[in-house]
Design a protein around this motif. Structure first.
Motif, PDB file in Angstrom:
ATOM      1  N   THR A 136       0.821  -1.214   0.000  1.00  0.00           N
ATOM      2  CA  THR A 136       0.000   0.000   0.000  1.00  0.00           C
ATOM      3  C   THR A 136       0.852   1.260   0.000  1.00  0.00           C
ATOM      4  OG1 THR A 136      -0.225  -0.190   2.410  1.00  0.00           O
ATOM      5  CG2 THR A 136      -1.995  -1.110   1.058  1.00  0.00           C
ATOM      6  N   LYS A 137       2.027   1.208   0.632  1.00  0.00           N
ATOM      7  CA  LYS A 137       2.918   2.374   0.622  1.00  0.00           C
ATOM      8  C   LYS A 137       3.368   2.696  -0.793  1.00  0.00           C
ATOM      9  CE  LYS A 137       7.167   1.890   2.072  1.00  0.00           C
ATOM     10  NZ  LYS A 137       8.334   1.702   2.980  1.00  0.00           N
ATOM     11  N   ARG A 138       3.630   1.655  -1.571  1.00  0.00           N
ATOM     12  CA  ARG A 138       4.141   1.879  -2.928  1.00  0.00           C
ATOM     13  C   ARG A 138       3.035   2.097  -3.954  1.00  0.00           C
ATOM     14  NH1 ARG A 138       8.957  -1.615  -5.787  1.00  0.00           N
ATOM     15  NH2 ARG A 138       8.680  -0.849  -7.907  1.00  0.00           N
ATOM     16  N   PHE A 139       1.931   1.362  -3.820  1.00  0.00           N
ATOM     17  CA  PHE A 139       0.907   1.389  -4.874  1.00  0.00           C
ATOM     18  C   PHE A 139      -0.436   1.963  -4.424  1.00  0.00           C
ATOM     19  CE2 PHE A 139       3.690  -2.340  -5.707  1.00  0.00           C
ATOM     20  CZ  PHE A 139       4.331  -1.842  -6.841  1.00  0.00           C
ATOM     21  N   GLY A 140      -0.660   2.049  -3.116  1.00  0.00           N
ATOM     22  CA  GLY A 140      -1.865   2.689  -2.616  1.00  0.00           C
ATOM     23  C   GLY A 140      -3.126   1.858  -2.654  1.00  0.00           C
ATOM     24  N   ARG A 141      -3.031   0.580  -3.055  1.00  0.00           N
ATOM     25  CA  ARG A 141      -4.247  -0.222  -3.167  1.00  0.00           C
ATOM     26  C   ARG A 141      -3.900  -1.706  -3.224  1.00  0.00           C
ATOM     27  NH1 ARG A 141      -7.212   1.545  -8.308  1.00  0.00           N
ATOM     28  NH2 ARG A 141      -8.450  -0.336  -7.912  1.00  0.00           N
ATOM     29  N   ILE A 142      -4.916  -2.538  -2.967  1.00  0.00           N
ATOM     30  CA  ILE A 142      -4.834  -3.988  -3.183  1.00  0.00           C
ATOM     31  C   ILE A 142      -6.160  -4.404  -3.790  1.00  0.00           C
ATOM     32  CG2 ILE A 142      -4.586  -6.281  -2.153  1.00  0.00           C
ATOM     33  CD1 ILE A 142      -3.072  -4.923   0.173  1.00  0.00           C
ATOM     34  N   ASP A 143      -6.114  -5.060  -4.944  1.00  0.00           N
ATOM     35  CA  ASP A 143      -7.331  -5.484  -5.629  1.00  0.00           C
ATOM     36  C   ASP A 143      -7.564  -6.991  -5.547  1.00  0.00           C
ATOM     37  OD1 ASP A 143      -8.229  -2.898  -7.303  1.00  0.00           O
ATOM     38  OD2 ASP A 143      -6.059  -3.014  -7.216  1.00  0.00           O
ATOM     39  N   ALA A 144      -6.506  -7.742  -5.346  1.00  0.00           N
ATOM     40  CA  ALA A 144      -6.647  -9.194  -5.209  1.00  0.00           C
ATOM     41  C   ALA A 144      -5.528  -9.717  -4.324  1.00  0.00           C
ATOM     42  CB  ALA A 144      -6.594  -9.880  -6.574  1.00  0.00           C
ATOM     43  N   LEU A 145      -5.888 -10.629  -3.444  1.00  0.00           N
ATOM     44  CA  LEU A 145      -4.926 -11.337  -2.605  1.00  0.00           C
ATOM     45  C   LEU A 145      -5.137 -12.822  -2.818  1.00  0.00           C
ATOM     46  CD1 LEU A 145      -2.878 -11.838  -0.328  1.00  0.00           C
ATOM     47  CD2 LEU A 145      -4.738 -11.432   1.312  1.00  0.00           C
ATOM     48  N   VAL A 146      -4.101 -13.494  -3.292  1.00  0.00           N
ATOM     49  CA  VAL A 146      -4.192 -14.927  -3.572  1.00  0.00           C
ATOM     50  C   VAL A 146      -3.201 -15.651  -2.668  1.00  0.00           C
ATOM     51  CG1 VAL A 146      -4.074 -16.727  -5.320  1.00  0.00           C
ATOM     52  CG2 VAL A 146      -4.782 -14.413  -5.968  1.00  0.00           C
ATOM     53  N   ASN A 147      -3.730 -16.387  -1.695  1.00  0.00           N
ATOM     54  CA  ASN A 147      -2.902 -17.125  -0.734  1.00  0.00           C
ATOM     55  C   ASN A 147      -2.612 -18.523  -1.260  1.00  0.00           C
ATOM     56  OD1 ASN A 147      -2.666 -15.354   1.698  1.00  0.00           O
ATOM     57  ND2 ASN A 147      -4.893 -15.438   1.605  1.00  0.00           N
TER      58      ASN A 147
END
Length: 256
Positions: free
Chosen positions: A75-86
């Protein structure tokens, strides 16, 4: 508008690597998380060659602080998360009477707790983006074996966890599903087959045929096939699909 961001754990090899490369076609940024440094860096270069930006994070998700670090750095670098794949989480296939507490706990820490912590830390960003969360389990969740007790127990726990997150996701606008791959041909699978061939004093091809016959399937799956399914699940086309366990296994599990 900022580029959509996908985080993939276990991204240095196998299904994780295949998923990272597949999602590089659909997302502007892929964040790669794994313990394997050199191999992970190579996947990062391959992601860039496809045309996506890559952030490589060499971390051990068994460490409690790693999940928070992944989310903070992303988030510091890109400001967002759209998908998290564990995907991270190879569990030792040992007999129920042979596993020590340490081995049980190690399997649970990486595959279950690592994924749980990462989902918790990423939830706010996923809620903000209306994003997708994917857990990876396995057929052992519904076909448990005494000779690989932790594999089944931990995969079943992951599937239950994904459904709990999915219930909250309905309220928060986060899509949550679990993917359950069947017998997929990866480097780890190949090593397991070679070990079995040595112990039985027969050829690897014969071991493969024996396994396929016992599982009631015609062939092993490919990592790219699982990656394609994951790519669909996190795409807008599947956004109403939530709280589901999707099994891609060549027909090994014959019931729902």
């Amino acid at each position: 508008m900022s580029k959509p961001v996908a985080i993939v754990t276990g991204a240095s090899s196998g299904i994780g690597k295949a998923t990272a490369l597949r999602l590089a076609r659909d997302f502007g940024v892929v964040v790669l998380v794994a313990r394997g440094g050199e191999k992970l860096a190579e996947v990062g270069e391959q992601v860039k060659a496809i045309g996506a930006e890559a952030l490589v994070l060499e971390l051990d998700l068994m460490e409690a602080s790693a999940a928070e670090t992944v989310v903070k750095e992303t988030t510091k670098r890109f400001g967002r998360i759209d998908a998290l794949v564990n995907i991270a989480g190879a569990v030792p296939g040992l007999d129920v009477f042979q596993m020590s507490d340490e081995q049980w706990n190690a399997g649970m820490e990486l595959k279950f707790q690592g994924a749980r912590r990462l989902a918790v830390h990423a939830w706010g960003a996923l809620k903000a983006s209306g994003g997708a969360l994917v857990f990876t389990s396995g057929n052992a969740a519904v076909i448990p074996k005494a000779g690989a007790a932790a594999v089944g127990a931990i995969n079943a726990a992951v599937e239950a966890l994904s459904k709990a997150f999915a219930e909250r996701g309905i309220e928060d606008g986060v899509q949550v599903n679990s993917i359950s791959p069947g017998a997929t041909m990866t480097g780890r699978r190949q090593a397991m087959l070679e070990k079995a061939a040595t112990s039985k004093n027969i050829g690897v091809e014969e071991v493969k045929l024996q396994f396929l016959k016992q599982a009631g399937i015609s062939r092993f799956g490919e990592a790219g096939e699982i990656a394609d399914l994951i790519a669909f699940v996190v795409s807008p086309a599947a956004h109403w699909m939530t709280g589901t366990v999707l099994r891609m296994d060549g027909g090994e599990v014959k019931s729902t």
